[in-house]
Design a protein around this motif. Structure first.
Motif, short mmCIF file in Angstrom:
data_model
loop_
_atom_site.label_atom_id
_atom_site.label_comp_id
_atom_site.label_asym_id
_atom_site.label_seq_id
_atom_site.Cartn_x
_atom_site.Cartn_y
_atom_site.Cartn_z
N HIS A 1 79.41 -58.25 19.50
CA HIS A 1 80.25 -59.54 19.81
C HIS A 1 79.80 -60.61 19.21
O HIS A 1 78.52 -60.95 19.76
CB HIS A 1 80.78 -59.57 21.13
N SER A 2 80.21 -61.39 18.45
CA SER A 2 79.74 -62.56 17.89
C SER A 2 78.62 -62.70 17.19
O SER A 2 78.43 -61.79 16.06
CB SER A 2 79.63 -63.62 19.08
N ALA B 1 82.42 -80.43 21.35
CA ALA B 1 83.81 -80.30 21.29
C ALA B 1 84.65 -79.52 22.10
O ALA B 1 86.08 -79.56 22.44
CB ALA B 1 84.53 -80.30 19.92
N GLY B 2 84.04 -78.52 22.67
CA GLY B 2 84.71 -77.40 23.45
C GLY B 2 83.85 -76.69 24.74
O GLY B 2 82.49 -77.39 24.93
N ALA C 1 87.80 -64.53 24.07
CA ALA C 1 87.34 -62.99 24.33
C ALA C 1 87.99 -62.16 25.47
O ALA C 1 88.03 -62.68 26.45
CB ALA C 1 85.80 -62.99 24.47
N VAL C 2 88.22 -60.85 25.22
CA VAL C 2 88.30 -60.18 26.23
C VAL C 2 87.32 -59.07 26.48
O VAL C 2 87.14 -58.22 25.48
CB VAL C 2 89.82 -59.37 26.18
N HIS D 1 85.22 -68.64 19.04
CA HIS D 1 86.04 -67.71 18.88
C HIS D 1 87.55 -68.40 19.18
O HIS D 1 88.73 -67.79 19.56
CB HIS D 1 85.99 -66.50 19.65
N THR D 2 87.91 -69.67 18.77
CA THR D 2 89.17 -70.26 18.98
C THR D 2 89.31 -70.97 17.88
O THR D 2 88.62 -71.20 16.79
CB THR D 2 88.88 -71.24 20.36
N SER D 3 90.66 -71.61 17.69
CA SER D 3 91.01 -72.44 16.50
C SER D 3 90.06 -73.59 16.33
O SER D 3 90.06 -74.29 15.39
CB SER D 3 92.47 -72.88 16.78
N GLN D 4 89.07 -74.12 17.41
CA GLN D 4 88.28 -75.08 17.27
C GLN D 4 87.32 -74.97 16.17
O GLN D 4 86.92 -75.70 15.27
CB GLN D 4 87.33 -75.53 18.31
#
Length: 148
Positions: free
Chosen positions: A22-23, A58-59, A83-84, A123-126
């Motif tokens: 993951h990642s 930023a996040g 993430a799930v 893992h987001t739109s950022q």
């Protein structure tokens, strides 16, 4: 470290039938599987890290001990599920102030929340802001058929 550990295991005769990650772990898994050379995997990690410097601060991210469905019901603003990780383990990410408010609300309701990152909303739109540059940075990689 992940790739090196796999090499140590292989030196003892332990060879995986499958790998998953993951990642950054996805990059290590691709290398261990043979889909990326060590050089290409390192180049990808370096490019990703270099580009992320501009997104720092930023996040934020928190791990929440709830199902994805229950987390979706609690999300507000620009928060996203990043993430799930399991049936009751979800990572929420977004603007730091919104993540802080989400965390406080969960804690008030007795829900376990743990800070994962106070600088990024992976893992987001950022992360869309680095998409084109990352694609250009990795254009020279030579993926190949994997052995695992």
């Amino acid at each position: 470290v992940m790739v090196s550990l796999a090499a140590v295991w292989e030196s003892y005769g332990v060879r995986p039938s499958a790998v998953v990650g993951h990642s950054r772990g996805e990059i290590a898994a691709a290398c261990v599987a043979g889909a990326l050379s060590l050089s290409d995997a390192a180049a990808l990690v370096v490019a990703r890290g270099r580009l992320l410097v501009g997104a720092r601060g930023a996040g934020a991210m928190v791990s929440v001990a709830l199902s994805a469905q229950r987390v979706r019901e609690r999300l507000s603003g620009g928060l996203e599920i990043a993430a799930v990780n399991g049936p009751a383990s979800v990572v929420v990410a977004g603007d730091p102030a919104e993540v802080a408010a989400f965390t406080e609300a969960c804690e008030r309701d007795g829900i376990r929340v743990r800070q994962v990152s106070d600088a990024f909303a992976f893992h987001t739109s950022q992360m869309d802001v680095i998409g084109e540059e990352l694609a250009a940075a990795v254009a020279g990689l030579s993926p190949r058929a994997s052995e695992v």
